[in-house]
Design an enzyme around this catalytic site. Sequence first.
Site, short mmCIF file in Angstrom:
data_model
loop_
_atom_site.label_atom_id
_atom_site.label_comp_id
_atom_site.label_asym_id
_atom_site.label_seq_id
_atom_site.Cartn_x
_atom_site.Cartn_y
_atom_site.Cartn_z
N TYR A 282 0.67 -1.14 -0.10
CA TYR A 282 0.08 0.09 0.12
C TYR A 282 0.89 1.32 0.03
CZ TYR A 282 -3.11 3.36 1.49
OH TYR A 282 -4.02 4.65 1.69
N PHE B 57 3.85 1.48 -0.93
CA PHE B 57 4.54 1.51 -2.34
C PHE B 57 3.59 2.30 -3.37
CE2 PHE B 57 5.83 0.08 -6.45
CZ PHE B 57 7.12 0.25 -6.38
N ASP B 58 2.23 1.79 -3.55
CA ASP B 58 1.29 2.07 -4.22
C ASP B 58 1.29 4.01 -3.97
OD1 ASP B 58 1.41 -0.15 -5.63
OD2 ASP B 58 -0.56 -0.65 -4.40
N SER C 160 24.64 -19.54 -29.52
CA SER C 160 24.18 -20.46 -28.52
C SER C 160 24.83 -21.13 -28.06
CB SER C 160 23.04 -21.22 -29.33
OG SER C 160 23.86 -21.90 -30.33
N GLU D 258 25.98 -23.41 -13.81
CA GLU D 258 24.62 -22.80 -13.63
C GLU D 258 23.39 -23.43 -14.23
OE1 GLU D 258 24.98 -19.22 -15.83
OE2 GLU D 258 27.01 -18.65 -14.78
N LYS E 183 20.27 -24.01 -16.47
CA LYS E 183 20.03 -23.58 -17.90
C LYS E 183 18.70 -23.13 -18.17
CE LYS E 183 20.37 -25.02 -22.65
NZ LYS E 183 19.44 -24.17 -23.21
N ASP F 57 15.03 -22.09 -19.01
CA ASP F 57 14.28 -22.51 -20.32
C ASP F 57 13.22 -21.11 -20.62
OD1 ASP F 57 13.21 -23.77 -22.53
OD2 ASP F 57 12.18 -25.19 -21.46
N TYR G 76 22.98 -13.82 -16.76
CA TYR G 76 24.10 -14.27 -16.57
C TYR G 76 25.32 -14.19 -17.45
CZ TYR G 76 21.37 -16.76 -20.42
OH TYR G 76 20.77 -16.99 -21.53
N LYS H 51 21.82 -31.03 -21.10
CA LYS H 51 20.38 -31.17 -21.22
C LYS H 51 19.67 -32.50 -20.44
CE LYS H 51 18.39 -29.25 -24.99
NZ LYS H 51 17.50 -28.48 -25.52
N CYS I 256 -15.02 -43.73 -39.98
CA CYS I 256 -14.37 -42.24 -39.75
C CYS I 256 -15.30 -41.62 -38.55
CB CYS I 256 -14.54 -41.49 -40.91
SG CYS I 256 -14.05 -39.76 -40.80
N CYS J 26 -17.33 -38.73 -40.46
CA CYS J 26 -18.64 -38.94 -41.32
C CYS J 26 -18.84 -40.51 -41.63
CB CYS J 26 -18.04 -38.53 -42.70
SG CYS J 26 -16.52 -39.32 -43.20
N CYS K 111 -9.58 -41.79 -44.27
CA CYS K 111 -10.71 -41.76 -44.39
C CYS K 111 -11.10 -41.31 -45.86
CB CYS K 111 -11.74 -40.79 -43.67
SG CYS K 111 -13.16 -40.08 -44.52
N CYS L 165 -15.94 -35.21 -46.07
CA CYS L 165 -15.51 -35.30 -44.67
C CYS L 165 -15.33 -33.88 -44.22
CB CYS L 165 -14.50 -36.19 -44.69
SG CYS L 165 -14.12 -36.34 -42.94
S1 IVH Z 1 25.51 -18.58 -21.31
C1 IVH Z 1 27.76 -17.52 -25.95
N1 IVH Z 1 24.11 -19.54 -19.42
O1 IVH Z 1 20.49 -21.21 -23.60
C2 IVH Z 1 26.51 -18.31 -24.99
N2 IVH Z 1 22.96 -19.41 -21.69
O2 IVH Z 1 20.86 -23.16 -25.69
C3 IVH Z 1 26.38 -17.53 -23.84
N3 IVH Z 1 20.89 -20.21 -21.29
O3 IVH Z 1 21.82 -19.16 -25.98
C4 IVH Z 1 25.20 -18.11 -22.94
N4 IVH Z 1 20.62 -20.31 -19.43
O4 IVH Z 1 19.95 -18.35 -24.34
C5 IVH Z 1 24.07 -19.21 -20.72
N5 IVH Z 1 22.92 -19.91 -17.53
C6 IVH Z 1 23.11 -19.78 -18.81
C7 IVH Z 1 21.77 -19.91 -19.67
C8 IVH Z 1 21.70 -19.72 -21.09
C9 IVH Z 1 20.17 -20.44 -20.54
C10 IVH Z 1 20.27 -19.93 -23.01
C11 IVH Z 1 20.91 -19.05 -23.80
C12 IVH Z 1 21.64 -19.67 -24.61
C13 IVH Z 1 20.83 -21.11 -24.72
C14 IVH Z 1 21.56 -21.86 -25.53
#
Ligand code: IVH
Length: 668
Positions: free
Chosen positions: A32, A34-35, A80, A109, A111, A113, A220, A311, A405, A408, A423, A429
Site C-alpha cells: 500500500y 509503495f502504491d 548459442s 549454472e 540452464k 528455459d 548470466y 540437457k 471415420c 463422417c 478416411c 468429410c
Molecule cells: S550462457 C555464448 N548461461 O541457452 C553463450 N546461456 O541453448 C552464452 N541459456 O543461448 C550463453 N541459461 O539463451 C548461458 N546460464 C546460462 C543459460 C543460458 C539458459 C540459454 C541462452 C543460450 C541458450 C543455448
Amino acid sequence: MGIKEQIEKLRDELHKHNHRYYIEDAPVISDYEFDMLLKELENLESLHPEYAHPNSPTSRVGGNVTKSFSSVNHRYPMLSLSNTYSLEEIQEWILRVEKSVSNVSFVCELKYDGVAIGIRYENGEMVQAVTRGDGTQGDDITNNVRTIKSVPLRLNNGFPEDFEIRGEIVMPHKAFEALNERREAQDLPKFANPRNCASGTLKLQDSSEVATRGLDAYLYYVLPEGVLSSSHAASIQAARELGFKVPLKEDRFIAQCAGLDQIMDFIGHWEEKRKTLPFDIDGIVIKVDDYESQQELGFTAKSPRWATAYKFKAERVPTQLNSITYQVGRTGAITPVANLEPVWLGGTTVKRASLHNSDQIELLDLYEKDVVFVEKGGEIIPKVVAVDRAKRTPNAEQVIFIEKCPECSTPLERKEGEAQHYCPNIDHCPPQLCGRIEHFISRKAMDLAGMGAETVQLLVNKEFIRNSADLYSLSFDRLIELEGFKEKSVQNILDGIQESKKIPFERVLFALGIRHVGSTVAKLLAKHFKSMYTLAQASIEEIVNVEGIGEVIAGEVYRFFREEKNAAILDALVEAGLQMEVQEDLISTVSSPITNAKIVVSGVFEHFKRSELKEVIEKHGAQNVSSISSKTSYIVAGEGMGPAKLKKAQSLGIRILSEQEFIALLGL
Ligand code: IVH
C-alpha cells in the site's frame, strides 16, 4: 526542494523499494505504501511532463504501444551453446578443456528455459533490450522489458559507462498458470508452456499487458568480458552489487567447481531437484570461469568452446488413460489421441498425448483405462511411450482401432505398407475440407495473414467456401454479414487474399496439398517443370525422372492432376491470377560440378549459415537431403558433425567435403 528534486527523490526511493521487493525479497514497506509513493510520482510526472524519463519507476506499469519492433544489430553476436544429453560427453568436454588450458576452473549454472535477452546500460540507465533474433540482429523490445520488475532500470553506483548484460526472461509457473486460467475464462487459446508464453508475451505490442503477466529475468553474462571483473563468477557477483537479479550461490543456482566431481555433483543435484524450482530449466550450463582461459579456448561459428550445456532427458510421468479420440487430418489421415487424467509434466499440465497410429497402439499393447507413461520430446505434443501392465484392471478391454471415420462414418482404409488409416471421403468429410484450406492458407504456403482455422471453419460451415479456389471469390459484402466480423478484419482478410497472388509458383504448388508433396518436393517439381501446365501434362515416367522424386510421389502427383475436381480448382486458381510459373531467378542456370548431386549438410560453418549453404547447394543444381544413405553424393561437414554420422558416411564410402573444399570445388 524544487519539483525536479522531489521527482528525483521519489524515483530513487521507488527504485530502491522495487529492488528490495523483487530482487532481495525483503521489502521494508507495505504494498500500500509503495502504491502511494508511486501514485504521488505519477501525479507529479503528469503535472510536469518536462521531467519525464523513460526509466522512471512509473514505466513499470507499461503504457507504451510498439506498433512494430525495430531490428537492432547486436554489438556482440548472440551465440548459442553446444549441448548434449550424455554425461559421458560432458566428461569428455571437461577433459578436453583441462587438456588445452592449465589450471582451469569451472562455473555451473542452471540452464533457464526462457527467452534470451541482451540489455544495454549507459551511464547506469537501461537504454535498450534486444531479443536474440538470428544471433546477429534481434528485435528491440525495450518497452516490454522495462515492465519486468526484476530488471533494474537504474543501477547502483560502480557501473561501467557502457555495457551489456544478457540473460533469460522466464515465465514463473505461478504466473503461467494464473495467466492460462484467465485466458480460459475469456475463451482465449491457452499457452502450451511457460517458454512459449514468455516469448509470446514479449512480442505483445501493448506493454501494459506485458506488465500484468509476471515475467521474471535471470542474468548470466556480462559483456564485454572483463568490464566488471576478470572472471565470470566474479562478474556475476559484481552485477549483483549493481542491482541485477543474478543466480545466487546461496540457492545453488550457480557454483564454482574445480573439476569433474563437483560438476557431476551439481548436475545430479538439479536433475533431482529441478521440479522444486518455481520456473523451468532444461539443463545445466558449464562455463570456464576465468576470461583469459575463455579467450584461449575461443569460439566456433555458433557457440563458445568455453561453455557447454548438459540437457535433461525428457521427463516421464505415469497417468491414467481416460479415453481415445481419433482426429481426421486434411489428407484424411486418422491420428489417435489419448485423453489422459491431467498430469504435471515439464512445466505444463498434460491432458492429451499422441498415439500416432494403430501399429503404435498395438505395440504399446494398450488396454482401456491403462496407466500409461507420458513423455515430452522436443515437440510440444507429448507422447505415450509405455504402459504399466502391472496396474491393469483385471477385466479391461484391449483398445481396438476404429473402423469408421469419427466425423463422417465412412469405412476407413489402410494402404499396403502404410502405417496410417485414412478416411476416403475426401470431398465431404468436414475436417478434410477445412484441413485442405487451412493448409492452403498456412504460412509456408499462401500465407493468408488475417485468417485462421476458426475463420476457415466458419466459412465452410456457412457454405461460403468449399475449396481453396473459393477464397478468391469472397467479397466484402458477404464477409461483413458474418457475426463478429468488423470492417477492419474483413479488409485484412481481403488484403491477404490479394497479396497471396504474388506468392511464387513453388509455394502455390505446395499449397495445393498434394499427398507427399511437401515444400522441398514442390521446389524440385517447380524447378524441373517450370509451370503448372507442364507439370499437369507430365507422365508418371517424366515425373519419376526428376532427381529426388520416387514412384509413390510421382503417382500421387499424376493422379492429382487427372482428377476432375482438382482440375476445376486449378482453373479457378489460374483465373484468380495466382503464380503458375517459376520466376526466372529460381531456375538454376549455373552448370556446376555438383549438378544433380544429393548432399547432406552437417555441423556448423564459418562462412555460411546452414540455410545459406543449402541455398548455394540448390542454386548449383544439387539437392539437399537430410539423412545419409547409399544415394548420398557428398557430405559437407562443418564443425561438430556427430561421430555416428561420420562413421556411417565412411562405411558407405561417401566423399566428405570440408567447408574449404566445398568452397574450392564450386569456385566460390
Ligand atoms: S550462457 C555464448 N548461461 O541457452 C553463450 N546461456 O541453448 C552464452 N541459456 O543461448 C550463453 N541459461 O539463451 C548461458 N546460464 C546460462 C543459460 C543460458 C539458459 C540459454 C541462452 C543460450 C541458450 C543455448
